[in-house]
Every structure is written in C-alpha cells, then in structure tokens.
Design an enzyme around this catalytic site. Structure first.
Site, mmCIF file in Angstrom:
data_model
loop_
_atom_site.group_PDB
_atom_site.id
_atom_site.type_symbol
_atom_site.label_atom_id
_atom_site.label_comp_id
_atom_site.label_asym_id
_atom_site.label_seq_id
_atom_site.Cartn_x
_atom_site.Cartn_y
_atom_site.Cartn_z
ATOM 1 N N HIS A 460 0.819 -1.210 0.000
ATOM 2 C CA HIS A 460 0.000 0.000 0.000
ATOM 3 C C HIS A 460 0.857 1.265 0.000
ATOM 4 C CE1 HIS A 460 0.637 0.955 4.326
ATOM 5 N NE2 HIS A 460 0.651 -0.343 4.510
ATOM 6 N N CYS A 479 2.664 -5.212 6.811
ATOM 7 C CA CYS A 479 2.393 -4.958 5.404
ATOM 8 C C CYS A 479 3.538 -4.185 4.754
ATOM 9 C CB CYS A 479 1.073 -4.206 5.247
ATOM 10 S SG CYS A 479 -0.382 -5.218 5.620
#
Length: 565
Positions: A460, A479
């Site tokens: 992301h 992440c």
C-alpha cells in the site's frame, strides 16, 4: 493299469516340477551369478525384516529415505541399482561425484554418506575377485548410494531444511516430485548428475550466488582479509596504517582495483571503493568509514561464506517458476522489483514489518487494488497501538480521522467516541472496531494492492514518505509500504479502463474504497535474502534484520532430517 499308463503317471510330477522351475527361470531372466544373487537376497532380507520404529542403516550410517527406499527396491525385485557382477558400475561413480559436488551448492557431502561410501569402495576395490561373503558389504554400498540420491534429490528440489521447522514465517509454496521414478529414469538413461542438477533452481541469480560462494570460499581459504583497527571514522584526506589496512581489505573483495592496494592515503580512488562497498552492503553511501561500515568491513570472510550458503538454501525453497512477469520484494533489502522475464521494469524502496511484527515470507497473486481505501484497523493494532494513545488524548481519533463502530458487519453503526469510557478498556476487553476514513493522513495512503492471503498482508501507499530516506526501514506492522504506488498502479492497470497516469489520478479524485480488478493477475513473492547477486555479477549483502540467518545456519550444520514423504 497298463505299463505305459503307469510310466506316464510317474512322469507327470517330474514334468510339472520341470515346468515350474523353467517358468521361474524365464520369469527371473538369465541366470544370475552367485554373488549377484547373494547381494539381491541381502537387500531383500534387509528391507523386508527392518523394524519401522528402529529405522534402516547400512555400514553404520542411518538411512533417511525410509519410505522411498523399500518402494524403489520392491519395484526392481530387489536387484541392486549400482552393483553389477560384484563391482560398482559407472552410475556409482557418477553419484559419488554428485555427492562431492553438493559442496558447491553450500551443502555438506558428508551428510550424504560420503565417508561410509568411500570406505566401502576402498574395501571392495582391494580385492581382485570379490568373494561371495562380501555380499553384505555390496548391499550396504547399494543402499547408501540409493539413499544418497533420494535424499540429495529432495534437498536440491526443496532445500535441505523444511523452512517451517526453522522459520514459521516462511510460507512460500514448495515443489513436488516422486523420487522413485526419477531415480529409475536416471539409472536407465545414465544421467545421474544431470538429473540431480536439473532439480536445482534454474534462475541466473542462483547460479550467480553459487559462483559467489566459490569466490568467497577462496578468499577465506587464503586467510580472509585484514581487520581494520577500531578508531575515529576514516574519510577522504586521512592517512596512516588504518587507511593502508582499508586499502588492502577493499582490494581483496575487488571494491578497490588491485593495482591501487599500496599506500596509506585516503584518496579519491579509495573513496569510490568505500562507496561501492557501502552500496553492496546496504549502508549509507557517504564514503565515510564510520561505526556501521567498519563493522561490515571487519566481518570475517567465513561469515560471508555462511551467509551465501544459507541464501542458496532459501533459493531452493522457492517455486521453480516465479512467473514470466512477477513482483519480488526482498524484505531484508527493503526493496521491490517488477520483473518481466529477466528484465527489471520497475523498482522502488519499501518499508517492511518491525522486528516484533515481522513481514512473513510467502508467494501469492495480486488480483485487484483499492482506490482511496478505508483502513479497517486490525484488533491487535487497535488495542496495542491506538488505545494507549486515545487514553492519553481523548481527541486522538478525531485528529487522525478515525471512527468507532460496534461489530464488524456492514450494518454496524458508528459510535460517538465521547460516549466511551476508554480508561476501562484493555486488550481483553475492547468490543469496538476502528476505521480510518480515506484522506491525506490515511495510513494506507491512496492505493492498496491486494493479494488475498491468510496473513492479511498487502502492499500500500503511505503518507509517511520521509521513511523511505532511511537505510533501515522496519516501521510497518507487517504490510509493505511502497515508495512509488502510482507507478506500480500504472504498470498493473495497463489494458484497463484506468490505463495511464492521468486516468488513475482522475479516478482517485472521487473514489472512496473503490475496487479495481487487474486486467491480469500477477505473482508476488515476498522473500528474505541477506545475500544475492545482481545481473552484472555484483555480490550484495544485507543485515539480518529478523535474525533468521543464525537459526538456519545451525539447522544446516546439524544431521539432515528425513526427506518429506
């Protein structure tokens, strides 16, 4: 009964005995020499009478392929595979050479019965005519050679260590093959070494790392490199014995031209050599030998050798086909590459998980992205990270544009944070869901790249762009944060309605948590390499940020486990 009839009756048992014996001989093929028969019988008895709980052994060595060994010999009616007329054949010489060459892959030949095999071969070759009572030793040799092939083939194909036993965060898909027909085919074609070599990773990067291992082993065998004494930082313009040691150190690893090794002045050539070394080791490339660079320079050559060996093992854990077009993230290097065949078409820096929230290693498929995503805060992060901050500042949620919901369903209603007694809440008592709305401070930025997986890991955007300027980028909760999310989206959306940077920018203006499928899914590999080789042959090393190398090193040094069935 007539005399003729009586004669026929007497001959009938003899006829059937002759027919039965002849049939057995025909079924078994040509008559075997007595020694061959004795070896075959020794193999049969050994395998048929073995006790599963006690395992199998030969010449004092434990056999590891206990499931595949009996199957292999049963299929060939216990005929020896490597012994012919009481002597080891050409195939035996080939597998012996293959065992010795396991060293080139960073493996230990002694783990594949090398010592026991060589002792038996010496014992057998000492006799011009092998006596019948040597059948047991010949059976031992045949079993050891077969076991060596079966185990070595398993280790070449999947790695010597099951990654799940040393690294529970490694989840890359493993390779499968049936070793019994593989061995039978190799024996029939006489391609023992070629068959084994064909199981190794075929990528150029593996071959390059293999060459690097040979090179660094030679350096270590020649005594390694000099240790540079502790002291103040070294930089351009300095001179003295520490600078002279620095020149010699960098010349050994070809960071400095060997012709420039002499002298004690920190000149422009030495400055360029230091910069090269720093880039190869993921250090701040400022040309200054400070504490971090000095520590990397002084790490012994033997340690670099072992670092290469453990990363060769990690390569063997990977799927053999990474995908003609794929995304590769090296967690230890904080870097992402998009590759088409062997060409890098896009690369960028990334931020990975903190040491106590490590990014797992796995292979997946990216199938869609989300424009201007909500951030549904995982429960663990809500209670460990955000709740303490709300207790300190009741207005914290409002400042970060975060809402509170009760329940996870689509019909869950928002709750006014002011109505909640936050001081009564704790890790075991937190019945709320936190969601950060899209916007400039959203933790996921403007684009989220999804590769559905059981670990809830994705790639992301991020508003914290300043983190990409740091050398060590372990700041996320697992992440992957991207330096160039728009460039990646542009690449992935080619051929879709959002093709081109302008189309994506326009879509981002009004989108809220909009799902955008990819025209073509793409494989994604999240990997952990602390050593690798660039396409130009440059050997790279990185810090073991998650302290995984030492654990794998210990496992590789131990007695090998049985290959998986």
């Amino acid at each position: 009964m007539t005399t003729l009839a009586k004669t026929i009756c007497k001959l009938i048992p003899v006829f059937f005995l002759f027919f039965s014996t002849t049939s057995s001989i025909l079924a078994a093929g040509p008559l075997e020499p007595p020694l061959n028969q004795a070896v075959r019988e020794s193999l049969r008895v050994r395998l048929e009478t073995s006790v599963p709980t006690q395992g199998l052994s030969a010449a004092g060595d434990s056999l590891l392929a206990t499931a595949a060994l009996p199957e292999f010999y049963q299929q060939r009616l216990f005929h020896p595979a490597w012994i012919h007329d009481g002597r080891p054949g050409e195939a035996a010489a080939e597998i012996l050479e293959a065992i010795r060459q396991a060293d080139l892959e960073g493996l230990v030949p002694e783990h594949y019965h090398l010592e026991a095999i060589e002792k038996l071969l010496a014992r057998i070759s000492a006799d011009i005519a092998v006596p019948l009572n040597m059948s047991g030793a010949l059976a031992d040799l045949d079993l050891l050679l077969t076991d060596a092939f079966l185990v070595l083939s398993s280790h070449y194909l999947n790695g010597r260590i099951n990654p799940a036993t040393v690294d529970p965060e490694w989840h890359a898909r493993r390779n499968q093959t049936d070793p019994v027909p593989l061995l039978q085919s190799a024996l029939e074609t006489g391609r023992i070494r070629e068959t084994l070599q064909g199981l190794l990773p075929g990528q150029a990067e593996y071959a390059g790392l293999r060459q690097a291992l040979e090179h660094y082993r030679k350096i270590a065998a020649a005594g390694g490199w000099p240790r540079i004494a502790e002291g103040v930082k070294l930089q351009k313009g300095d001179r003295g014995p520490r600078v002279a040691a620095l020149r010699e150190r960098l010349a050994i690893t070809a960071d400095l031209d060997a012709e420039l090794v002499h002298g004690d002045i920190f000149d422009s050539a030495l400055n360029e050599a230091v910069l090269r070394f720093q880039r190869r080791h993921g250090l701040t490339d400022d040309g200054v030998v400070g504490k971090g660079t000095l520590a990397a320079l002084n790490l012994p050559a033997e340690d670099r050798v072992r670092q290469i060996e453990v990363n060769l093992e990690r390569w063997r854990w990977l799927p053999r086909d990474l995908g003609e077009r794929h995304i590769l993230v090296n967690i230890a290097d904080f870097h992402l590459w998009v590759r088409e065949k062997s060409d890098v078409v896009l690369e960028m820096r990334v931020v990975v998980g903190k040491p106590y929230r490590r990014t797992p290693v796995f292979s997946g498929r990216m199938t869609y992205l989300v424009l201007n995503p909500y951030w549904q805060v995982p429960h663990k992060l809500a209670v460990e990270d955000i709740l303490p901050m709300v207790k300190k500042d009741p207005n914290h949620l409002e400042k970060i544009n975060m809402k509170v919901f009760q329940g996870w369903g689509a019909d869950a209603k928002a709750i006014d944070p002011a109505t909640i007694n936050w001081r009564e809440l704790h890790r075991k008592r937190f019945p709320y869901r936190l969601r950060q709305d899209p916007g400039p401070i959203n933790a996921l930025g403007r684009i989220k790249f999804m590769l559905p997986n059981q670990y809830d890991i994705y790639l992301h955007d991020t508003p914290a762009k300043e983190l990409f300027r740091k050398d060590t980028r372990t700041f996320s909760s697992g992440c992957i944060r991207l330096e160039k999310p728009l460039e990646l989206a542009e690449y992935l959306l080619r051929g879709s309605r959002l093709e081109g940077r302008q189309a994506i920018s326009d879509a981002l203006q009004g989108a809220v948590d909009r799902i955008q499928p990819l025209p073509q899914p793409i494989p994604v590999h999240l990997l952990y390499w602390t050593s690798w080789v660039e396409q130009d042959g440059t050997v790279q090393f990185r810090q073991d940020i998650y302290e995984r190398d030492q654990v794998l090193d210990a496992a590789l040094s131990a007695t090998p486990p049985a290959p998986e069935a």
